[in-house]
Design a protein around this motif. Structure first.
Motif, mmCIF file in Angstrom:
data_model
loop_
_atom_site.group_PDB
_atom_site.id
_atom_site.type_symbol
_atom_site.label_atom_id
_atom_site.label_comp_id
_atom_site.label_asym_id
_atom_site.label_seq_id
_atom_site.Cartn_x
_atom_site.Cartn_y
_atom_site.Cartn_z
ATOM 1 N N ASP A 412 -1.986 21.548 -4.271
ATOM 2 C CA ASP A 412 -2.898 20.687 -3.975
ATOM 3 C C ASP A 412 -2.660 19.119 -4.242
ATOM 4 N N ARG A 413 -1.912 19.206 -5.544
ATOM 5 C CA ARG A 413 -1.521 17.708 -6.299
ATOM 6 C C ARG A 413 -0.342 17.193 -5.362
ATOM 7 N N ILE A 414 0.798 17.983 -4.591
ATOM 8 C CA ILE A 414 1.653 17.568 -4.083
ATOM 9 C C ILE A 414 1.304 17.009 -2.650
ATOM 10 N N ILE A 415 0.402 17.932 -2.071
ATOM 11 C CA ILE A 415 0.074 17.657 -0.888
ATOM 12 C C ILE A 415 -0.892 16.202 -0.994
ATOM 13 N N THR A 416 -1.764 16.093 -1.921
ATOM 14 C CA THR A 416 -2.472 14.793 -2.071
ATOM 15 C C THR A 416 -1.358 13.821 -2.111
ATOM 16 N N ILE A 417 -0.482 13.916 -3.186
ATOM 17 C CA ILE A 417 0.329 12.504 -3.240
ATOM 18 C C ILE A 417 1.097 12.154 -1.971
ATOM 19 N N MET A 418 1.574 13.358 -1.174
ATOM 20 C CA MET A 418 2.114 13.216 0.017
ATOM 21 C C MET A 418 1.374 12.413 1.138
ATOM 22 N N VAL A 419 -0.051 12.847 0.934
ATOM 23 C CA VAL A 419 -0.906 12.101 2.255
ATOM 24 C C VAL A 419 -1.695 10.995 1.848
ATOM 25 N N VAL A 420 -1.828 10.714 0.498
ATOM 26 C CA VAL A 420 -2.574 9.599 0.096
ATOM 27 C C VAL A 420 -2.105 8.147 0.542
ATOM 28 N N PRO A 421 -0.853 7.711 0.491
ATOM 29 C CA PRO A 421 -0.378 6.655 1.298
ATOM 30 C C PRO A 421 -0.921 6.195 2.513
ATOM 31 N N LEU A 422 -1.268 7.360 3.407
ATOM 32 C CA LEU A 422 -1.571 7.066 5.062
ATOM 33 C C LEU A 422 -2.948 6.622 4.805
ATOM 34 N N VAL A 423 -3.791 6.749 3.813
ATOM 35 C CA VAL A 423 -5.193 6.180 3.889
ATOM 36 C C VAL A 423 -5.034 4.606 3.871
ATOM 37 N N SER A 424 -5.665 3.725 4.786
ATOM 38 C CA SER A 424 -5.357 2.417 4.631
ATOM 39 C C SER A 424 -6.245 1.670 3.445
ATOM 40 N N CYS A 425 -4.870 1.195 2.799
ATOM 41 C CA CYS A 425 -5.465 0.323 1.486
ATOM 42 C C CYS A 425 -5.577 -1.195 1.692
ATOM 43 N N SER A 426 -6.106 -1.690 0.665
ATOM 44 C CA SER A 426 -6.511 -3.107 0.733
ATOM 45 C C SER A 426 -5.321 -3.898 0.902
ATOM 46 N N ALA A 427 -3.914 -3.597 0.942
ATOM 47 C CA ALA A 427 -2.603 -4.414 1.413
ATOM 48 C C ALA A 427 -2.613 -4.232 2.885
ATOM 49 N N ARG A 428 -3.068 -3.369 3.554
ATOM 50 C CA ARG A 428 -3.395 -3.309 5.098
ATOM 51 C C ARG A 428 -4.206 -4.162 5.581
ATOM 52 N N LEU A 429 -5.152 -4.278 4.970
ATOM 53 C CA LEU A 429 -6.468 -5.107 5.122
ATOM 54 C C LEU A 429 -6.167 -6.460 5.807
ATOM 55 N N PRO A 430 -5.140 -7.396 5.166
ATOM 56 C CA PRO A 430 -5.042 -8.765 5.817
ATOM 57 C C PRO A 430 -4.281 -8.680 7.147
ATOM 58 N N VAL A 431 -3.285 -7.392 7.208
ATOM 59 C CA VAL A 431 -2.602 -7.396 8.376
ATOM 60 C C VAL A 431 -3.577 -7.112 9.468
ATOM 61 N N TYR A 432 -4.544 -6.151 9.342
ATOM 62 C CA TYR A 432 -5.502 -5.430 10.219
ATOM 63 C C TYR A 432 -6.533 -6.755 10.829
ATOM 64 N N THR A 433 -7.033 -7.419 9.954
ATOM 65 C CA THR A 433 -7.833 -8.339 10.200
ATOM 66 C C THR A 433 -7.254 -9.735 10.815
ATOM 67 N N LEU A 434 -5.950 -9.902 10.520
ATOM 68 C CA LEU A 434 -5.323 -11.002 11.281
ATOM 69 C C LEU A 434 -5.090 -10.467 12.544
ATOM 70 N N LEU A 435 -4.437 -9.470 12.956
ATOM 71 C CA LEU A 435 -4.199 -8.789 14.188
ATOM 72 C C LEU A 435 -5.661 -8.616 14.983
ATOM 73 N N ILE A 436 -6.675 -8.086 14.414
ATOM 74 C CA ILE A 436 -7.588 -7.822 14.985
ATOM 75 C C ILE A 436 -8.580 -9.227 15.620
ATOM 76 N N SER A 437 -8.380 -10.441 14.706
ATOM 77 C CA SER A 437 -8.979 -11.655 15.118
ATOM 78 C C SER A 437 -7.974 -12.055 16.294
ATOM 79 N N LEU A 438 -6.771 -11.669 16.591
ATOM 80 C CA LEU A 438 -6.069 -12.103 17.652
ATOM 81 C C LEU A 438 -6.260 -11.259 19.078
ATOM 82 N N ILE A 439 -6.628 -10.180 18.823
ATOM 83 C CA ILE A 439 -6.612 -9.210 20.086
ATOM 84 C C ILE A 439 -8.094 -8.640 20.225
ATOM 85 N N ILE A 440 -9.141 -8.982 19.464
ATOM 86 C CA ILE A 440 -10.347 -8.285 19.777
ATOM 87 C C ILE A 440 -11.372 -9.575 19.700
ATOM 88 N N PRO A 441 -11.861 -9.611 20.841
ATOM 89 C CA PRO A 441 -13.043 -10.962 20.812
ATOM 90 C C PRO A 441 -14.214 -10.742 19.927
#
Length: 704
Positions: A412-441
């Motif tokens: 369970d621990r190894i599987i958790t470690i392997m999949v946890v980075p897939l969950v969107s973190c705060s570092a992805r938030l600037p990327v998402y919000t910048l791109l969303i502001s460009l392509i979503i009205p």
């Protein structure tokens, strides 16, 4: 000069230990690792009065000295080793006044180790509301230690606790249950081997010596021989000890606690739980809470982000207007300021995200989410305890991967470690919000649903679903014989501590800016140099070409001379060479060579994408440096088609790439540290990059 004493905070989870730590230390604290152990160590400093300064160590929460996880194992490792840098002069055992009998089990264990103790009876205000009256003086007399009634949430009793810490000794501590009777011969031989008079210390070493690095191979063998000779069975003796200690606590607490509200004690929590943990209404409410959080991130942050954005535009304008032209000015304004501005602008969104996470944890709701998810997670190869790291990954994958130490099952621990980075973190938030502001009205659906916020929530949901699917695949691939189990305590619902929420917002925002800022500034400087200089032969040819255009005095050509020249120089710079080298691989995803540069630089940190775009488009604009990064990216045109670079297809493709790709050196490093092998981080890097490429390819090819 002030003298310093070491004080360890010990207690069960959910007793308010961390809140007390924050109250005692304020901002005067830091995070490190216990020597030789990859477990977080929180230490801080507090003035007790006079010339006494306390170094306070917040030990991991545990229900017992018998560990179920690596974090819990640290408690005894610190308390058993007098040479350990964290070994305390005295301990504060934090006890929840609403659940004293269970909490005091740990107290009786640590008290038997022979270290001076102050008992902090926390949540006394809540206990009174629930009809629980504690005779503090009688409890102190029976235990032989100072007992201080406090309420860490309300900041009550802290001064009294500090006074107690100044006047603590072991002289009056009353011995607890008789531990020698459990295994007299084995304990006697262990005491002789250790050279100690402490019965319980000798017993604990017999139980836990294999996990301690204090002894030689010969000594470990000697302990093993003692256990074999006297039929020392740890599990049976631990059970016998627990029974003995609860029997002892029964006599101690008799007449100390008067519970007039036993029937209504958890009535409110139980009523709420019937709704919030229901298999239908519970998930619907959780979904609505997530929607509200992500809708708020966009709606509430709009105005402060606009102020910050305009502030950096003004700073750049003033810089170009008043600073002398030259390399250093361009480096500072188009490199450092542009790159840093691309990060600072996202402070409001980061602060709002962490505020909500803090509120959900403080109220006790996050524990319910963990409970609800357990059955679902098990079907996909995870345990309920995996939910905690996964939810923590909304902030950052690094501490979340480290928190997976609490998962007892290796698989369970190894599987958790392997999949946890897939969950969107705060570092992805600037990327998402910048791109969303460009392509979503920017518009509202049904008058109250923010379309951009809904899209942001969709990215987070996609990342969580991806993590669950990958976990299911790994469940089938990774084999293990051990079976996992899930035991957790659901705390009663409480109002959030608003001071703690504000403190968390401040701390997390500061950490985000400082940690990301260091990386961004370094990358921005290197990137500006790479984008401003190139092979001399290429740059000489460009200079000659535009000198001829200027000599012809063609007004139409001259009007765009600087912009065209800057664009061509950028394309032929060292950064441009790197971008063009990888462009054939990423073009099927809808990415050009400029985006390619950002993909390379953001491997250091995902949020570097924004800083890279800011630097690239600042260098690309020639004399037209003024304007926000969003405006510059929105105006960018494809040289071949004349269409905008950031179309809906390209923007969505890029968001999916960042949703799935590893793009984080820190995560790679911590996975290696936690697994003690390069096998798992390499597998993780390869499968996440492959997922990112395939998802982006499908999205762009279907939508272009």
């Amino acid at each position: 000069m002030a003298s310093t004493i070491k004080i360890a905070l010990v207690g069960n989870p959910n007793t308010g230990k961390s809140t007390l730590f924050n109250l005692l230390t304020g901002l005067n604290q830091k995070i490190g690792n216990f020597p030789g152990i990859t477990v977080d160590k929180k230490i801080g400093y507090s003035k007790l009065g006079g010339d006494k300064l306390a170094e306070i160590i917040d030990l991991p929460g545990t229900y017992s000295l018998y560990p179920k996880s690596r974090d819990e194992r640290v408690v005894f490792q610190v308390l058993a080793d007098k040479t350990n840098a964290s070994y305390p002069d005295l301990m504060v055992v934090v006890v929840d006044a609403t659940n004293m009998r269970r909490n005091l089990l740990l107290y009786t264990q640590v008290a038997d180790l022979g270290i001076p103790i102050v008992l902090a009876l926390n949540m006394t205000d809540m206990a009174m509301k629930e009809g629980i009256n504690v005779n503090v003086d009688k409890l102190a007399e029976r235990l032989g230690v100072q007992v201080v009634a406090i309420s860490a949430r309300s900041n009550k009793g802290i001064d009294a606790l500090k006074r107690a810490l100044l006047n603590t000794s072991i002289a009056t501590q009353v011995p607890g249950a008789d531990m020698l009777a459990l295994a007299p011969e084995a304990i006697a031989k262990s005491k002789a081997l250790l050279g100690t008079d402490e019965d319980y210390y000798a017993l604990q070493i017999l139980h836990q010596h294999a996990h301690l690095d204090l002894y030689s191979t010969e000594q470990h063998q000697a302990f093993a021989d003692i256990k074999a000779e006297h039929g020392f069975e740890s599990s049976k003796l631990q059970a016998a000890e627990t029974i003995s200690r609860y029997r002892y606590l029964g006599s101690i607490l008799s007449g100390v606690i008067v519970d007039t509200g036993a029937l209504r004690k958890f009535a409110f929590s139980d009523k709420l739980d019937r709704i919030l943990t229901n298999k239908f209404s519970g998930f619907l409410i959780f979904f609505l809470i997530l929607f509200f959080v992500f809708n708020s991130i966009f709606s509430w942050s709009a105005y402060p982000m606009e102020l910050i954005e305009n502030g950096f535009v003004w700073l750049t304008e003033q810089g170009h207007a008043h600073l002398p032209d030259g390399v250093l000015t361009n480096l500072f304004l188009d490199g450092v300021v542009a790159g840093l501005g691309g990060i600072v602008i996202f402070i409001p969104q980061i602060a709002i995200l962490f505020a909500f996470i803090s509120i959900l944890e403080d109220t006790g709701y996050m524990a319910r989410v963990t409970f609800m998810m357990d059955k679902i997670m098990r079907k996909f190869g995870l345990s309920g305890k995996s939910v905690v790291p996964m939810i923590g990954s909304l902030a950052c994958a690094v501490p979340s991967i480290m928190s997976a130490r609490n998962i007892e099952s290796w698989k369970d621990r190894i599987i958790t470690i392997m999949v946890v980075p897939l969950v969107s973190c705060s570092a992805r938030l600037p990327v998402y919000t910048l791109l969303i502001s460009l392509i979503i009205p920017e518009k509202m659906i049904f008058g109250f649903i923010n379309l951009q916020g809904l899209t942001l929530m969709g990215m987070y949901v996609i990342s969580i679903l991806a993590a669950i699917i990958v976990a299911f695949v790994m469940k089938l691939i990774i084999k293990a014989k051990e079976k996992s189990y899930f035991i957790m305590e659901l705390p009663v619902y409480r109002m959030p501590r608003w001071s703690n929420v504000l403190f968390t917002m401040y701390e997390k925002s500061k950490t985000f800016v400082l940690e990301a800022g260091k990386v961004i500034i370094a990358i921005s400087i290197i990137l500006w140099v790479l984008a401003s200089y190139g092979p001399p032969k290429r740059f000489n040819e460009i200079d000659k070409k535009y000198a001829l255009i200027e000599a012809k005095k063609d007004s139409t050509a001259i009007s765009t001379l600087e912009r065209d020249k800057a664009a061509e120089r950028l394309e032929n710079s060292y950064a441009g060479v790197i971008g063009h080298a990888i462009e054939p691989v990423i073009r099927p995803l809808g990415f050009d060579w400029k985006i390619g540069i950002a993909l390379v630089t953001s491997f250091a940190a995902r949020e570097a994408f924004v800083g890279t775009m800011a630097t690239i488009y600042s260098v690309d604009n020639g004399d037209e440096q003024v304007g926000t990064i969003r405006n510059k990216m929105a105006a960018a045109k494809n040289a071949d088609t004349g269409l905008p670079v950031f179309t809906f297809a390209t923007g969505l493709s890029l968001m999916l790439f960042y949703a799935f790709a590893m793009q984080c050196m820190s995560t790679v490093a911590v996975v290696f540290r936690e697994t003690k092998s390069w096998k798992w981080p390499v597998i993780q890097l390869l499968y996440m990059t492959g997922m990112a490429y395939v998802a982006s390819l499908i999205a762009f090819q279907l939508l272009k």
